[in-house]
Design an enzyme around this catalytic site. Sequence first.
Site, PDB file in Angstrom:
ATOM      1  N   GLU A 282     -63.114  10.659 -56.109  1.00 37.74           N
ATOM      2  CA  GLU A 282     -63.626   9.296 -56.277  1.00 37.74           C
ATOM      3  C   GLU A 282     -62.681   8.405 -57.076  1.00 37.74           C
ATOM      4  OE1 GLU A 282     -64.653  11.295 -60.081  1.00 37.74           O
ATOM      5  OE2 GLU A 282     -64.463  11.919 -58.000  1.00 37.74           O
TER       6      GLU A 282
ATOM      7  N   CYS B  62     -65.057  18.745 -59.603  1.00 38.25           N
ATOM      8  CA  CYS B  62     -64.610  19.132 -60.944  1.00 38.25           C
ATOM      9  C   CYS B  62     -65.723  19.889 -61.677  1.00 38.25           C
ATOM     10  CB  CYS B  62     -64.099  17.908 -61.715  1.00 38.25           C
ATOM     11  SG  CYS B  62     -63.121  18.370 -63.175  1.00 38.25           S
TER      12      CYS B  62
ATOM     13  N   HIS C 164     -60.877  15.053 -58.506  1.00 37.49           N
ATOM     14  CA  HIS C 164     -61.781  13.897 -58.519  1.00 37.49           C
ATOM     15  C   HIS C 164     -61.475  13.007 -57.315  1.00 37.49           C
ATOM     16  CE1 HIS C 164     -63.662  14.162 -62.567  1.00 37.49           C
ATOM     17  NE2 HIS C 164     -62.596  14.906 -62.818  1.00 37.49           N
TER      18      HIS C 164
ATOM     19  N   ILE D 218     -58.166  16.549 -63.598  1.00 35.97           N
ATOM     20  CA  ILE D 218     -58.358  16.281 -65.031  1.00 35.97           C
ATOM     21  C   ILE D 218     -59.113  17.466 -65.634  1.00 35.97           C
ATOM     22  CG2 ILE D 218     -59.312  14.699 -66.760  1.00 35.97           C
ATOM     23  CD1 ILE D 218     -59.365  12.541 -64.485  1.00 35.97           C
TER      24      ILE D 218
END
Length: 196
Positions: free
Chosen positions: A172, A79, A170, A134
């Site tokens: 993670e 990101c 993302h 995001i």
Amino acid sequence: MLTIGVLGLQGAVREHIRSIEACGSKGVVIKRPEQLDDIDGLILPGGESTTMRRLMDTYHFMEPLREFAAQGKPMFGTCAGLIILAKEIAGTDNAHLGLLNVVVERNSFGRQVDSFEADLTIKGLDEPFTGVFIRAPHILEAGEDVEVLCEHNGRIVAAKQGNFLGCSFHPELTDDHRVTELFVKMAEKHKQETAV
């Protein structure tokens, strides 16, 4: 044991550490430039790229990070971390590290309300991977030396060049650690190749 650092200036640091450990490696939060000497690979996490850059300048990380890259040690930007790694950012002359030969566009999927998840087909992974986006950037252009690993709706969202890996999403924020594992394997390979 392989040691992977996560730049701990802001962003989803804990989640990255959890993912690294799930892949069987040691995860370390990097808060000082001298810690870079002790790791085999580095993740630049998500967050806000201009804030991250300001903190990198404040804590004198820019030059040590370039040296880390010059040693061939793998770096993975997720990101905002992708924006930090990119050679060019659309609409501005100010690249950050300028290492990954791509042009990125910030917030290209819309503002925070437009956060979404999507099943992604990623080169090197057998099954689809759920990407969490995001305020995500995407790669507008990739250089000839860059391998595109994944596209979503015609937009490049993951790419690799040498020891640099970048993605818009993302990885993670899910319990699927396969994208982190791709990076861990890159770091493992580099460590083996440079072992004396």
